[in-house]
Design a protein around this motif. Structure first.
Motif, PDB file in Angstrom:
ATOM      1  N   ASN A 112       0.414  -1.528  -0.445  1.00 14.72           N
ATOM      2  CA  ASN A 112       0.317   0.298  -0.066  1.00 14.72           C
ATOM      3  C   ASN A 112       0.966   1.215  -0.339  1.00 14.72           C
ATOM      4  O   ASN A 112       1.841   1.016   0.802  1.00 14.72           O
ATOM      5  N   TYR A 113       0.339   2.124  -0.612  1.00 16.87           N
ATOM      6  CA  TYR A 113       1.100   3.732  -0.290  1.00 16.87           C
ATOM      7  C   TYR A 113      -0.132   4.467  -0.712  1.00 16.87           C
ATOM      8  O   TYR A 113      -1.094   4.184  -0.894  1.00 16.87           O
ATOM      9  N   TYR A 114       0.340   6.087  -0.970  1.00 14.23           N
ATOM     10  CA  TYR A 114      -0.373   6.671  -1.014  1.00 14.23           C
ATOM     11  C   TYR A 114      -0.019   8.009  -1.622  1.00 14.23           C
ATOM     12  O   TYR A 114       1.468   8.480  -1.602  1.00 14.23           O
ATOM     13  N   PHE A 115      -0.201   9.025  -2.584  1.00 10.44           N
ATOM     14  CA  PHE A 115       0.364   9.950  -3.174  1.00 10.44           C
ATOM     15  C   PHE A 115      -0.308  11.224  -2.060  1.00 10.44           C
ATOM     16  O   PHE A 115      -1.182  11.269  -1.127  1.00 10.44           O
ATOM     17  N   ASN A 116       0.694  12.643  -1.836  1.00  9.68           N
ATOM     18  CA  ASN A 116       0.471  12.783  -1.153  1.00  9.68           C
ATOM     19  C   ASN A 116       0.370  14.445  -1.510  1.00  9.68           C
ATOM     20  O   ASN A 116       1.873  15.028  -2.102  1.00  9.68           O
ATOM     21  N   PHE A 117      -0.095  15.718  -1.759  1.00  9.73           N
ATOM     22  CA  PHE A 117      -0.022  17.164  -2.296  1.00  9.73           C
ATOM     23  C   PHE A 117      -0.229  18.068  -1.561  1.00  9.73           C
ATOM     24  O   PHE A 117      -1.406  17.743  -0.437  1.00  9.73           O
ATOM     25  N   SER A 118       0.357  18.596  -1.399  1.00  8.30           N
ATOM     26  CA  SER A 118      -0.609  19.866  -0.578  1.00  8.30           C
ATOM     27  C   SER A 118      -0.586  21.865  -1.727  1.00  8.30           C
ATOM     28  O   SER A 118       0.181  21.731  -1.378  1.00  8.30           O
ATOM     29  N   ASN A 119      -1.676  21.654  -0.806  1.00  6.50           N
ATOM     30  CA  ASN A 119      -2.513  23.152  -1.335  1.00  6.50           C
ATOM     31  C   ASN A 119      -3.229  23.721  -0.435  1.00  6.50           C
ATOM     32  O   ASN A 119      -4.174  23.886   0.109  1.00  6.50           O
ATOM     33  N   ASP A 120      -2.495  25.101  -0.518  1.00  6.35           N
ATOM     34  CA  ASP A 120      -3.242  26.056   0.305  1.00  6.35           C
ATOM     35  C   ASP A 120      -3.374  25.944   1.727  1.00  6.35           C
ATOM     36  O   ASP A 120      -4.594  25.994   2.113  1.00  6.35           O
ATOM     37  N   GLY A 121      -2.816  24.687   2.966  1.00  6.12           N
ATOM     38  CA  GLY A 121      -2.990  24.122   3.934  1.00  6.12           C
ATOM     39  C   GLY A 121      -3.912  23.448   3.783  1.00  6.12           C
ATOM     40  O   GLY A 121      -4.029  22.790   4.859  1.00  6.12           O
ATOM     41  N   HIS A 122      -4.138  23.030   2.922  1.00  8.08           N
ATOM     42  CA  HIS A 122      -4.816  21.319   2.892  1.00  8.08           C
ATOM     43  C   HIS A 122      -4.804  20.422   2.258  1.00  8.08           C
ATOM     44  O   HIS A 122      -3.285  20.394   1.644  1.00  8.08           O
ATOM     45  N   SER A 123      -4.780  19.362   2.209  1.00 12.56           N
ATOM     46  CA  SER A 123      -3.146  17.643   2.056  1.00 12.56           C
ATOM     47  C   SER A 123      -4.020  17.138   1.110  1.00 12.56           C
ATOM     48  O   SER A 123      -5.095  16.420   2.112  1.00 12.56           O
ATOM     49  N   TYR A 124      -4.562  16.580   0.280  1.00 12.08           N
ATOM     50  CA  TYR A 124      -4.580  15.764  -0.282  1.00 12.08           C
ATOM     51  C   TYR A 124      -4.006  14.947  -0.780  1.00 12.08           C
ATOM     52  O   TYR A 124      -2.826  14.421  -1.060  1.00 12.08           O
ATOM     53  N   GLN A 125      -4.549  13.301   0.068  1.00 13.63           N
ATOM     54  CA  GLN A 125      -3.477  11.962   0.005  1.00 13.63           C
ATOM     55  C   GLN A 125      -4.930  11.385  -1.084  1.00 13.63           C
ATOM     56  O   GLN A 125      -6.314  10.971  -0.550  1.00 13.63           O
ATOM     57  N   VAL A 126      -4.304  10.233  -1.719  1.00 10.10           N
ATOM     58  CA  VAL A 126      -4.906   9.466  -3.056  1.00 10.10           C
ATOM     59  C   VAL A 126      -4.218   8.518  -3.167  1.00 10.10           C
ATOM     60  O   VAL A 126      -3.182   8.039  -2.897  1.00 10.10           O
ATOM     61  N   TRP A 127      -4.754   7.311  -1.489  1.00  4.68           N
ATOM     62  CA  TRP A 127      -4.622   6.502  -1.212  1.00  4.68           C
ATOM     63  C   TRP A 127      -4.798   4.826  -2.167  1.00  4.68           C
ATOM     64  O   TRP A 127      -5.586   4.727  -2.486  1.00  4.68           O
ATOM     65  N   ARG A 128      -3.979   3.752  -2.016  1.00  4.43           N
ATOM     66  CA  ARG A 128      -3.992   2.574  -3.184  1.00  4.43           C
ATOM     67  C   ARG A 128      -3.892   1.681  -2.110  1.00  4.43           C
ATOM     68  O   ARG A 128      -3.067   1.377  -1.170  1.00  4.43           O
ATOM     69  N   ASN A 129      -5.268   1.008  -2.282  1.00  3.68           N
ATOM     70  CA  ASN A 129      -5.157   0.201  -1.293  1.00  3.68           C
ATOM     71  C   ASN A 129      -4.680  -1.359  -2.043  1.00  3.68           C
ATOM     72  O   ASN A 129      -5.554  -1.853  -2.426  1.00  3.68           O
TER      73      ASN A 129
END
Length: 162
Positions: free
Chosen positions: A112-129
């Protein structure tokens, strides 16, 4: 009897020479093994992995949640680009959000892994399950956190066919 003793002595010398050559060969083999063991490369202890040996991370991922279509692309610099659209929009349209410099973060040893992105104080994570307890679990999950690390979005995602 003298010829018998001479023949026995010759056989003993032959056995001695065979044992000597056998031991020399075994010693040489052990030396080559030690040399090979010293040439084993060390593994990097970095946080970012490519998962080439365990799970292949695709260069491009396109997924769809209930509300969004998301495309993640690996960039030449090794970072990831996040683009999102409304769920009903076409990928060929202009994205409603673009975030660059994302990272691939491994999660455990199961793939498992996830992609982590940051934008204007928000954190976007897209997890691979890859590993789940349920056969019905979606292959991806989008999770968004606000600037206070409070979860504000969690949506399962399916892979979009290209």
């Amino acid at each position: 009897m003298a010829s018998y003793l001479m023949m026995f002595e010759q056989l003993t010398n032959n056995h001695y020479n065979m044992i000597k050559y056998f031991l020399l060969g075994a010693f040489s083999l052990a030396q080559f093994s030690f040399v090979s063991a010293k040439e084993t490369p060390e593994f990097s202890k970095s946080n970012t992995l490519t998962y080439d040996a365990f799970q292949q991370v695709p260069k491009t991922v396109i997924i769809k949640t209930k509300k969004f279509k998301i495309r993640i692309d690996k960039q030449p610099n090794g970072k990831y680009l996040y683009q999102s659209w409304n769920a009903n929009a076409k990928i060929t349209a202009k994205p409603s959000m673009i975030i660059s410099d994302g990272e691939l973060i491994p999660d455990g040893s199961g793939g498992n892994y996830y992609f982590n992105f940051s934008n204007d104080g928000h954190s976007y994570q897209v997890w691979r399950n890859y590993l789940t307890n349920s056969a019905k679990k979606a292959p991806y999950t989008l999770v968004v956190y606000d600037s206070n690390d409070q979860e504000i979005v969690r949506q399962d995602a399916q892979i979009v066919k290209n």
